[in-house]
Structures are given as structure tokens and as C-alpha cells.
Write a protein that holds these residues in place. Sequence first.
Motif, mmCIF file in Angstrom:
data_model
loop_
_atom_site.group_PDB
_atom_site.id
_atom_site.type_symbol
_atom_site.label_atom_id
_atom_site.label_comp_id
_atom_site.label_asym_id
_atom_site.label_seq_id
_atom_site.Cartn_x
_atom_site.Cartn_y
_atom_site.Cartn_z
ATOM 1 N N GLN A 1 4.498 -3.169 6.753
ATOM 2 C CA GLN A 1 5.401 -4.598 6.225
ATOM 3 C C GLN A 1 4.586 -5.685 7.131
ATOM 4 O O GLN A 1 4.431 -6.761 6.683
ATOM 5 N N LEU A 2 4.376 -5.312 8.388
ATOM 6 C CA LEU A 2 3.658 -6.036 9.553
ATOM 7 C C LEU A 2 2.324 -6.580 8.571
ATOM 8 O O LEU A 2 1.947 -7.972 8.804
ATOM 9 N N HIS A 3 1.521 -5.619 8.346
ATOM 10 C CA HIS A 3 0.437 -5.993 7.613
ATOM 11 C C HIS A 3 0.362 -7.004 6.359
ATOM 12 O O HIS A 3 -0.383 -7.895 6.304
ATOM 13 N N GLN A 4 1.476 -6.792 5.730
ATOM 14 C CA GLN A 4 1.738 -7.830 4.552
ATOM 15 C C GLN A 4 2.244 -8.981 4.973
ATOM 16 O O GLN A 4 1.944 -10.234 4.522
ATOM 17 N N LEU A 5 3.054 -9.129 6.171
ATOM 18 C CA LEU A 5 3.413 -10.300 6.625
ATOM 19 C C LEU A 5 2.069 -11.241 7.277
ATOM 20 O O LEU A 5 2.119 -12.546 6.626
ATOM 21 N N ARG A 6 1.244 -10.480 8.135
ATOM 22 C CA ARG A 6 0.185 -11.329 8.097
ATOM 23 C C ARG A 6 -0.920 -11.619 7.351
ATOM 24 O O ARG A 6 -1.664 -12.686 7.414
ATOM 25 N N GLY A 7 -0.931 -10.878 6.097
ATOM 26 C CA GLY A 7 -1.528 -11.399 4.947
ATOM 27 C C GLY A 7 -1.181 -12.842 4.423
ATOM 28 O O GLY A 7 -2.100 -13.168 3.668
ATOM 29 N N ARG A 8 0.020 -13.288 4.725
ATOM 30 C CA ARG A 8 0.416 -14.493 4.435
ATOM 31 C C ARG A 8 -0.596 -15.656 4.948
ATOM 32 O O ARG A 8 -0.527 -16.587 4.434
ATOM 33 N N PRO B 1 0.868 -0.921 0.015
ATOM 34 C CA PRO B 1 0.130 0.142 0.022
ATOM 35 C C PRO B 1 0.771 1.237 -0.056
ATOM 36 O O PRO B 1 1.613 1.548 0.867
ATOM 37 N N ILE B 2 0.782 1.898 -1.006
ATOM 38 C CA ILE B 2 1.608 3.343 -1.038
ATOM 39 C C ILE B 2 0.889 4.351 -0.669
ATOM 40 O O ILE B 2 0.026 4.728 -1.532
ATOM 41 N N PRO B 3 1.212 5.292 0.251
ATOM 42 C CA PRO B 3 0.438 6.421 0.382
ATOM 43 C C PRO B 3 0.529 7.273 -0.823
ATOM 44 O O PRO B 3 1.550 7.135 -1.523
ATOM 45 N N ILE C 1 9.438 -13.525 3.187
ATOM 46 C CA ILE C 1 8.320 -14.244 2.747
ATOM 47 C C ILE C 1 7.198 -13.149 2.613
ATOM 48 O O ILE C 1 6.061 -13.674 2.131
ATOM 49 N N GLU C 2 7.709 -12.006 2.690
ATOM 50 C CA GLU C 2 6.860 -10.845 2.410
ATOM 51 C C GLU C 2 5.868 -10.838 1.111
ATOM 52 O O GLU C 2 4.852 -10.672 0.873
ATOM 53 N N VAL C 3 6.884 -11.230 0.180
ATOM 54 C CA VAL C 3 6.363 -11.247 -1.396
ATOM 55 C C VAL C 3 5.627 -12.312 -1.754
ATOM 56 O O VAL C 3 5.850 -13.408 -1.477
#
Length: 744
Positions: free
Chosen positions: A629-636, A477-479, A605-607
Motif C-alpha cells: 500500500q505504501l508502494h502504491q501511495l508513493r507511486g502517486r 501487486p498480487i502475490p 488517493i491510492e487508486v
Amino acid sequence: MYNFEARRIHEGPASIASLASLDYTGAMRPEDAITKHFRLDKNQIAALKRLGLATILDLLRHFPSRYESGGASVRVEGLSPGTKVTLVGTMKGLKAKKLWKSRRNITEGWFEDGSGRVKIMWFNQPYIASYIKEGSMVKVTGTVGGKEGNPYIANPEVEYLPPGVIPEGLFDAEKEAGAPGIFPIYPESRGITSLWFFHALKRIFESSVLAALEDPIPSSVRERYHLPDIATAIQWVHKPEKEDHATVARKRFSFEEIFTIQVARALDRKENDSQVSFPMPEAVSLSERFLASLDVKPTNAQKRAIDDILVDFQKPHPMARLLEGDVGSGKTLVAAATAYAVVNSRPPERKSGTLQAAYMAPTEILAQQHFQSFIRYFKHLPINIALITGSGCKKFPSKLKKGEATDISRTQLLKWVAGGEIAMVVGTHALIQKSLKFQHLAYAIVDEQHRFGTRQRRALAHKGDAAPHFLSMTATPIPRTLALTLYGDLDISVLDELPPGRAKISTMLLKPQDRAEAYEKVRDEIRKGHQAYVICPRINEPDPAKINALQAKSAKAEAKRLKEEVFPEFEIGLLHGAMKADEKDAVMTRFAAGEIQILVATSVIEVGINVPNATVILIEGAERFGLSQLHQLRGRVQRSSYPPSCFLLPETKSEVSMKRLKTLSESDDGFKLAEADLEARGAGDLFGKQQWGVSDLGMEALKNVKLIRAARDEAEHIVRSDGVTKYPALLSRISKIATELHTE
Ligand code: ADP
Ligand code: MG
């Protein structure tokens, strides 16, 4: 008052002394090599090189990272692990000894200031103890290690401050006097100090270099926003006489950076809009047909994005669009619905054959996953789909085994793509090699584009005759301000809705002592047949070359600890950035197959990894990550209708950190979190600065919406009126920034 002149005379270290005895040959020019005017020792040359400083102009544009009023800005009592600090005080009890097991030399001692003392150590520098006298006044610069409450500083830089100079200029005495000297602190590198920069710049200012500088910002623009000219700003940024000078100068340079990027992007856009694309008159009805054939309904957000793209397809010039959507928002479907229109369209004036589409993924695993997805979506069509990666090529359908993919040679793939027999190619970076030529490439899709450079993007785009439509997809998510700047050449579509039936994630913030709770949950999930991720802390290390090795070490240690002490009954796998691509792939394949129950990983593993059976994630050192970044990680772990859980395990109990992390359990809107990150910590922390290549100054500016808009208006104006060529200094900034921006 803090007196640098006095300090220079008393101190007289070799580096400063050398400034006085230069052979000063002729006038100094901005483009001159630094070595032409300054006598440098080996360490200084290496340091300047590390900092990327070659010319006098580079030196002038190497800005202080902060200013100190006289003495140190940090004191021992406020030290917190992971931060880089400069302290002024005394060294005591230095002792060199040999570590018995490793036979390594270690020098230990205590650093004290009025507020307390901290342990200092150097490895393999036994001579240090001999040249710092007991009780001497020093300036120590290094990164704080250890734990909150028990910090240390290992291998710091130390500058000897002779008695008689510093004490008058320090701390409270100075503040009371109300006339602080302002001393610039530069991003330092071993071998070169802020003091060296200070004196080198003083010499440069005494020459006529400043008068020779050309300003990249047109004077009319400077006047409109009350920005100082380049010569004034450079003097003010390095040698401010009052705080205001530094502030105004930094504002000018941040405007300049944003303006330059915007001009570069506007030029990109102009070039894009001067190209021709393949017409696809049937695109809309083709996409409708595709969507009607699916057994799921597209979300409204997906429909909007598909419409945006189809409208672009009708225009005579190629699309240049960014599709932003949280992990799991269904970007692949948008890509497929629009690629479907492409691979079902005929090239102009042809009776047979189709236009071609290419899809580039950031990793081999993802390329394979998407190859399979496109086969699922397109298998009923009379077209060929191919996969190209570093480790081989595949084609679907196989001539022999109907409904299956088969291995083909690279040569075959190249031939069939060039001949137009393959309509859809999925691949990794291998897609952009020169030998891969398309016959009619009409659509190029790049997933997780911030991992790819603009140049690579263009390489992909320039394969055919007409230019392909270009879609870049990202889960980051890019501001808005960042998107407007860095992706100023792209139109933007956003997927702000997850497909229905996705279970909500519960995010729990645990205190260090409650970690057992998280382990119980993991055990519970695995017993139900599910899988787990354990993410190791991000390591802050100034030298990017060392990060992978350090992360790898901590991940290995954590995997070992978990296996020995916590989960001896489970299979534990390890994934980190220092592994080779095929090693990573092997581990991921085993995890995807369920052979590994717990995957211990660094943030690699973010990507886009997609293992729907993983339902719980533990993030260690959570406060070291940005919220997005945390949000992306939990999206896994949010990949199915099964309710997933995320445990945040911070290392500190600091209230600020806890409060920041708490927003994560309260919000699952990636964009809101990104904006919150930008507010709280600056854009640099959003996803790791390295990825953007924008300077700290530019990053600061990204918080300033008004500045961004002004810079954008000016950039568009100057590009529209063909004015850029009138400013050679601007053009040279553009090419400089292009090489610095990681996205090139
Ligand atoms: P992204 O690439 O945006 O992270 P994906 O394209 O991988 O997300 O989609 C995530 C999952 O959601 C996939 O399993 C996909 O099949 C599913 N999906 C996508 N769109 C829809 C939809 N409209 N309805 C139901 N499921 C969907
Ligand atoms: Mg995806």
C-alpha cells in the motif's frame, strides 16, 4: 487448572444461565435458526446478527480467532496501541465523573496485573463504576489507544470473574503445572462473549447435529492430504483437547476454503471457455499499425502483454485475463493498442460498422482522464468515442466543433451504443446499468478490478450476443498464491518494467523528531512550482462503518494543523472517504489545476490519481500501512522525469516496524514488497482484508504455496470430471463464499 465448569457455576451471568433453561423442541438440525434452540436477549440477537450468524451451522462454522491457555495471553507491560487485547487482572479506583465542557459522562479507573497498570475509561456508562467492585478480578477486552509508553483502553468489554475460580488457573502457576486448559476465544461482538459460544457449542455437540453434517471436501481428497472429516474438525476447532487438534482442524478448514474458491473459479473458467467470441482476423496487424503510429516505443513488458492478448483474440472463446502492472507501468497503452484492433474490426458478415470496446474505471476522475487518453490515441480514426458517468455523458468528436468532445444526453448515448454508432465507451459503474445495451461488445476492459465485483464484471460482459474478451487491470501487486486463488479463472500478464525516463524515487524513513526536514522539502518543492501529498494514518477500527468517519476526522485535524502551524502560506486541500463523489472530484480538479498546493488525504488517493506535478509525498503513521500500500501511495509522485521524494513518518520507534519500512527505501519492486508483506504480516494486511473477503484462516493458508497448489489441482480435477454436482455441500459452500467474497 482453569476450570470452565467451575467458572460457569460461580459466575452465572444471565447469558449462561439462559442456556440451562431452554425449551428444547425436537432434534437440532444444522439449518435450524439459532433462535429455535437458544433463548437470546435483545443484545445477543443483535450481536449474532452483526457477526452474520443465523443458523446452527453458522455457529459451528464461527471459529475461534485464537485460544487462551487458561488466562490472558497479553499483559499490561506489553500493550501496544492499535491492538485488540484481552487482559485478566483487577480493577481499581473506578470513578464516574462528568466532563465539564461536553457534559459527557466518563468513568475512569486503573486496570492492574502483575506487570503494571493501564488506564481504563468508559464514556457515557456511569453505571459501570457501580457494578465493578474495587479490586475485583475481571477480564477486559478492548482496543489499546493512546501512544506507545502511554496507552489506555477506552470502552472495553468487561467480564466479572468471581474470586476463587480464576487465580488457580492463571499464568505461571498453570504453566508450571503443565496442563493448561485450552479456551477458545471467538471474534466477539458487543452483547455476546466467548463464554456464551463455548457453552452454546457444548450444547450443540451434545445433540446429533454433527452426525448430520455433509462434508464439502470429497473423502478421496481428504484421504490424500490426511484431513479430518467435517464433524471431527468442527469438534477439534472449538474444543481442542490438545494444541494439535486445533492446528489440524484449522489446516483442514483453510484447505477447504481455498479449495472451494478454486472450484468456484474453475467453474467460472469453464463457463467462460464454453462461450464464443467475435473473430478478429486482422487484430495483429491492426495493433502493429497502432504501435507504429505512436511517438513512444512500447516497453518489452508492454509488448509481451499485448502479444498475450492478441493470441487470446485469435481463440474461439473469450479471453479472461488479468494485467498486473505497477503504478505508471503503462497499462493504458496495452489497453489502447488492443482496443484499437477491436474498434477497427468489422462485425461478422457486415459491410459497415465496427466491433465495440468498453473501458470501466473506478472513479469519475479516472474515467474522464481515460476518455481524454483514448481521444488522444484514436482521434484520427473515423469512430465515435463516448463517456458515461453518473454526472453526464459526452461524445467525441462533436458534430459542430471538430476535434472536441461535446455533452450528449444519456438517451442519445444509449441509442448510439445500442445502434453500434459508438465504438468505444469509457465510463464508471454507470457502464453496467441494465439500460446500456451494446450492439457488438467484443472487448471489456476493467481498470483496478478489485474495486469491482465479478458479478458486475459479468454484467458488463453479457450485454452482447457473443461474449466479449475480458481484460482486468490492476496496479495492486498480487502475490502469486493469492492470484492463483482469487483470480484462478484468469490468465495473467505482468508489466514488470517502467517506461524509460522515469526518475527514481528516493524514499526516506524519518524519526518523529525529524519531521521538520520533510516539511522543508515540501516547502522547497512548492516554491519550485510543484505540489505535495500528505497522507494521514490508516485507522484500525473493528467496525468498518466507523472507519471513514474517524479517518475524516483525523485528516481534517491534520489539514487544519498544517495550515495553522506549518504552511500558512500555502493552499491546503482535503480528501477523504467520507466525502461525496462530487466533492472529491471538485478537490481533485483543483489539485490537478494547481490551485491547491498540498493535498491532505486518507489512503483514498491510492487508486490511479495522476497529477504529474506532485513530486513529494509525506506518509504519516507509515507503519500502519502494508508495504504494497505504501508502494502504491508513493507511486502517486512518480509520474515524470523529475526526481520525486517520499517521506515515511512512523509513529513508533519499534525496531520491527522500522526494519519493515526500511525495505521500502531499498526496493521498488511492487511484487517483491507484496511477497514480503505476505510473509511478515499475512495477506490480511496486504490491502485491507475487506477487499478480498477471504477469512483469516484462508489468508493464513495463502502463505502456503504447497497447499494452494494441491487445492488447485484437486479443484481443477473435480471440475474437469464434472464431479461438483455430486457434492451438494460443496455447492452450498461455493454459493456461501460467493456472497461473502467482496469481489462478487
Ligand atoms: P498505469 O495505468 O499502468 O499506472 P499509465 O498507463 O497511466 O500507467 O502510464 C503512465 C505514464 O507513462 C503515462 O503518462 C503514459 O503516457 C506513459 N507511458 C506509457 N507507456 C510508455 C512508453 N512505452 N514509453 C513512454 N511513456 C509511456
Ligand atoms: Mg492506470
